[in-house]
Motif scaffolding. Sequence first.
Motif, PDB file in Angstrom:
ATOM      1  N   LEU A  75      -1.448  22.943  15.816  1.00  0.00           N
ATOM      2  CA  LEU A  75      -1.665  23.981  14.821  1.00  0.00           C
ATOM      3  C   LEU A  75      -1.091  25.300  15.332  1.00  0.00           C
ATOM      4  CD1 LEU A  75      -5.339  23.164  13.866  1.00  0.00           C
ATOM      5  CD2 LEU A  75      -3.352  22.847  12.413  1.00  0.00           C
ATOM      6  N   PRO A  76      -0.478  26.115  14.477  1.00  0.00           N
ATOM      7  CA  PRO A  76      -0.165  25.808  13.086  1.00  0.00           C
ATOM      8  C   PRO A  76       1.074  24.935  12.961  1.00  0.00           C
ATOM      9  CG  PRO A  76       0.618  27.991  13.617  1.00  0.00           C
ATOM     10  CD  PRO A  76      -0.063  27.485  14.852  1.00  0.00           C
ATOM     11  N   ALA A  77       1.203  24.214  11.854  1.00  0.00           N
ATOM     12  CA  ALA A  77       2.381  23.389  11.623  1.00  0.00           C
ATOM     13  C   ALA A  77       3.502  24.239  11.049  1.00  0.00           C
ATOM     14  CB  ALA A  77       2.040  22.255  10.659  1.00  0.00           C
ATOM     15  N   ALA A  78       4.709  23.821  11.333  1.00  0.00           N
ATOM     16  CA  ALA A  78       5.859  24.545  10.799  1.00  0.00           C
ATOM     17  C   ALA A  78       5.942  24.344   9.293  1.00  0.00           C
ATOM     18  CB  ALA A  78       7.134  24.043  11.475  1.00  0.00           C
ATOM     19  N   ALA A  79       6.259  25.412   8.581  1.00  0.00           N
ATOM     20  CA  ALA A  79       6.405  25.304   7.132  1.00  0.00           C
ATOM     21  C   ALA A  79       7.764  24.716   6.797  1.00  0.00           C
ATOM     22  CB  ALA A  79       6.245  26.682   6.491  1.00  0.00           C
ATOM     23  N   GLY A  80       7.836  24.050   5.664  1.00  0.00           N
ATOM     24  CA  GLY A  80       9.091  23.455   5.236  1.00  0.00           C
ATOM     25  C   GLY A  80       8.987  23.027   3.797  1.00  0.00           C
ATOM     26  N   PRO A  81      10.048  22.456   3.243  1.00  0.00           N
ATOM     27  CA  PRO A  81      10.031  22.057   1.850  1.00  0.00           C
ATOM     28  C   PRO A  81       8.927  21.073   1.538  1.00  0.00           C
ATOM     29  CG  PRO A  81      12.269  21.989   2.756  1.00  0.00           C
ATOM     30  CD  PRO A  81      11.356  22.228   3.892  1.00  0.00           C
ATOM     31  N   GLU A  82       8.698  20.104   2.473  1.00  0.00           N
ATOM     32  CA  GLU A  82       7.695  19.095   2.182  1.00  0.00           C
ATOM     33  C   GLU A  82       6.304  19.701   2.107  1.00  0.00           C
ATOM     34  OE1 GLU A  82       6.230  16.001   5.061  1.00  0.00           O
ATOM     35  OE2 GLU A  82       7.420  14.733   3.744  1.00  0.00           O
ATOM     36  N   SER A  83       5.971  20.563   3.115  1.00  0.00           N
ATOM     37  CA  SER A  83       4.644  21.159   3.125  1.00  0.00           C
ATOM     38  C   SER A  83       4.485  22.146   1.974  1.00  0.00           C
ATOM     39  CB  SER A  83       4.369  21.834   4.468  1.00  0.00           C
ATOM     40  OG  SER A  83       5.308  22.852   4.716  1.00  0.00           O
ATOM     41  N   ALA A  84       5.586  22.809   1.550  1.00  0.00           N
ATOM     42  CA  ALA A  84       5.489  23.751   0.447  1.00  0.00           C
ATOM     43  C   ALA A  84       5.126  23.044  -0.844  1.00  0.00           C
ATOM     44  CB  ALA A  84       6.803  24.493   0.289  1.00  0.00           C
ATOM     45  N   ALA A  85       5.519  21.769  -0.984  1.00  0.00           N
ATOM     46  CA  ALA A  85       5.251  21.021  -2.202  1.00  0.00           C
ATOM     47  C   ALA A  85       3.915  20.299  -2.154  1.00  0.00           C
ATOM     48  CB  ALA A  85       6.374  20.001  -2.435  1.00  0.00           C
ATOM     49  N   ALA A  86       3.217  20.396  -1.024  1.00  0.00           N
ATOM     50  CA  ALA A  86       1.964  19.670  -0.865  1.00  0.00           C
ATOM     51  C   ALA A  86       0.844  20.318  -1.678  1.00  0.00           C
ATOM     52  CB  ALA A  86       1.586  19.633   0.602  1.00  0.00           C
ATOM     53  N   GLU A  87      -0.132  19.510  -2.043  1.00  0.00           N
ATOM     54  CA  GLU A  87      -1.310  20.014  -2.727  1.00  0.00           C
ATOM     55  C   GLU A  87      -2.446  20.054  -1.716  1.00  0.00           C
ATOM     56  OE1 GLU A  87      -3.561  19.643  -7.003  1.00  0.00           O
ATOM     57  OE2 GLU A  87      -2.096  18.139  -6.400  1.00  0.00           O
ATOM     58  N   ARG A  88      -2.833  21.270  -1.361  1.00  0.00           N
ATOM     59  CA  ARG A  88      -3.848  21.469  -0.332  1.00  0.00           C
ATOM     60  C   ARG A  88      -5.184  21.741  -1.019  1.00  0.00           C
ATOM     61  NH1 ARG A  88      -5.566  25.756   3.373  1.00  0.00           N
ATOM     62  NH2 ARG A  88      -5.686  24.949   5.524  1.00  0.00           N
ATOM     63  N   LEU A  89      -6.157  20.888  -0.760  1.00  0.00           N
ATOM     64  CA  LEU A  89      -7.442  20.948  -1.448  1.00  0.00           C
ATOM     65  C   LEU A  89      -8.516  21.472  -0.503  1.00  0.00           C
ATOM     66  CD1 LEU A  89      -7.396  17.443  -3.180  1.00  0.00           C
ATOM     67  CD2 LEU A  89      -6.435  19.592  -4.033  1.00  0.00           C
ATOM     68  N   ALA A  90      -9.350  22.354  -1.019  1.00  0.00           N
ATOM     69  CA  ALA A  90     -10.526  22.792  -0.271  1.00  0.00           C
ATOM     70  C   ALA A  90     -11.545  21.660  -0.252  1.00  0.00           C
ATOM     71  CB  ALA A  90     -11.117  24.034  -0.922  1.00  0.00           C
ATOM     72  N   PRO A  91     -12.453  21.642   0.728  1.00  0.00           N
ATOM     73  CA  PRO A  91     -13.410  20.532   0.815  1.00  0.00           C
ATOM     74  C   PRO A  91     -14.227  20.315  -0.452  1.00  0.00           C
ATOM     75  CG  PRO A  91     -13.468  21.846   2.814  1.00  0.00           C
ATOM     76  CD  PRO A  91     -12.571  22.568   1.859  1.00  0.00           C
ATOM     77  N   GLY A  92     -14.528  21.389  -1.176  1.00  0.00           N
ATOM     78  CA  GLY A  92     -15.349  21.253  -2.367  1.00  0.00           C
ATOM     79  C   GLY A  92     -14.590  20.932  -3.635  1.00  0.00           C
ATOM     80  N   ASP A  93     -13.294  20.647  -3.552  1.00  0.00           N
ATOM     81  CA  ASP A  93     -12.511  20.331  -4.745  1.00  0.00           C
ATOM     82  C   ASP A  93     -13.117  19.110  -5.446  1.00  0.00           C
ATOM     83  OD1 ASP A  93     -10.273  19.005  -6.355  1.00  0.00           O
ATOM     84  OD2 ASP A  93      -9.285  20.846  -5.695  1.00  0.00           O
ATOM     85  N   PRO A  94     -13.359  19.188  -6.754  1.00  0.00           N
ATOM     86  CA  PRO A  94     -14.028  18.080  -7.457  1.00  0.00           C
ATOM     87  C   PRO A  94     -13.244  16.775  -7.457  1.00  0.00           C
ATOM     88  CG  PRO A  94     -13.215  19.727  -9.015  1.00  0.00           C
ATOM     89  CD  PRO A  94     -13.086  20.323  -7.653  1.00  0.00           C
ATOM     90  N   ARG A  95     -11.961  16.820  -7.132  1.00  0.00           N
ATOM     91  CA  ARG A  95     -11.182  15.575  -7.069  1.00  0.00           C
ATOM     92  C   ARG A  95     -11.442  14.798  -5.781  1.00  0.00           C
ATOM     93  NH1 ARG A  95      -5.581  18.417  -8.375  1.00  0.00           N
ATOM     94  NH2 ARG A  95      -6.701  20.011  -7.158  1.00  0.00           N
TER      95      ARG A  95
END
Length: 353
Positions: A6-26
């Motif tokens: 940590l931290p991970a390098a940013a890039g196109p793949e990570s920019a397109a990722a969907e990052r969810l908080a622990p309480g996300d209803p999904r």
Amino acid sequence: MSDSPLPAAAGPESAAAERLAPGDPRLSFDGIAGWERGGGDRHAELPLRMPVDRLATVMSANFSRLARTTAGVRFAVRTDASELELEVENDPGGSPLDVRVDGVLAHRWTGGPGRHRIVFPLPGAGGGIAEVEVWLPHLSVTRIVAVTLRGHRHLAAVERTGRRLLVHGSSLTHCMYAAGPSESWPALVAAGRGWRLRNLGFAGEAYLDPLVARTIRDTPADLITLELGINAYIRGAFTARSWGPAVCGFLEIIRDGHPHTPVVVLTPLSSPERERAVNSAGLTLEDTRSLAADAVRVLQRLGDRDLHLLDGLAVAPVADAARLYADGLHPTAEGERVLAERIGAHLARIPSA
């Protein structure tokens, strides 16, 4: 599977990722009572298997620590993602985390203490939509910072409708030597029948505490299993005069919130070296088992028709101890499977309320 710095390098793949908080209803969490915020990252959240606001009443720092371990805690999503990334804070570490895909173990990660970013490959779109379930370490306090899914078109919560199984007990229910959190005997019993699990096992700390009884009383459940006696025997916590009434009182508090819920009392499993050894309170393990059974029979005679007794010697006879246990007391990974088969068969025969 990789554990990234940590931290991970940013890039196109990570920019397109969907990052969810622990309480996300999904993220369909199961086996929890709520959340506690805190940790090294201000966004980290700990999924709690029991409320912690009254832990001080137990007057045990060890119990307070164990209450925050994530035994039986898991979340699931339905997705066609190609990659799952978890950001977690682990304390103390060394307890596995399991990822199951459509019920099959796909990954097992064992990391040390501290913060980790772990990446797990998933089947992806080519494998269709799958149910991905993450079981948090059962012996660690594992806080979640974020859950990231990549390469997906579909992401949805998992609907859970199975029977709600609540288990309570000692290290034999906390499952110290299970291969992973999804392969403890309670997890195997629940998964094999499509049941929902709440694990309230506390290693070395099952003393019929009123707080635990009230927690069980207030927790929705369709079937309750209580593994009682081994900690009380080993520590000499009760005498022949006090053990049976304490069991009755514990059960009657639970009944205040579950008047007709089936409750199964599992008496101590065999432990050959302890069966006839007298503890500091003057009881043998045989005595402890017999008195617990007597307490159940007293309540049954007083009209509790939904209270059931499961003899620990029938589940784990003395003759089986050598092949079931790692140390004369705690089941091995294979022993967990044997217990799941035997206990599960008994529980499956008990009708719903």
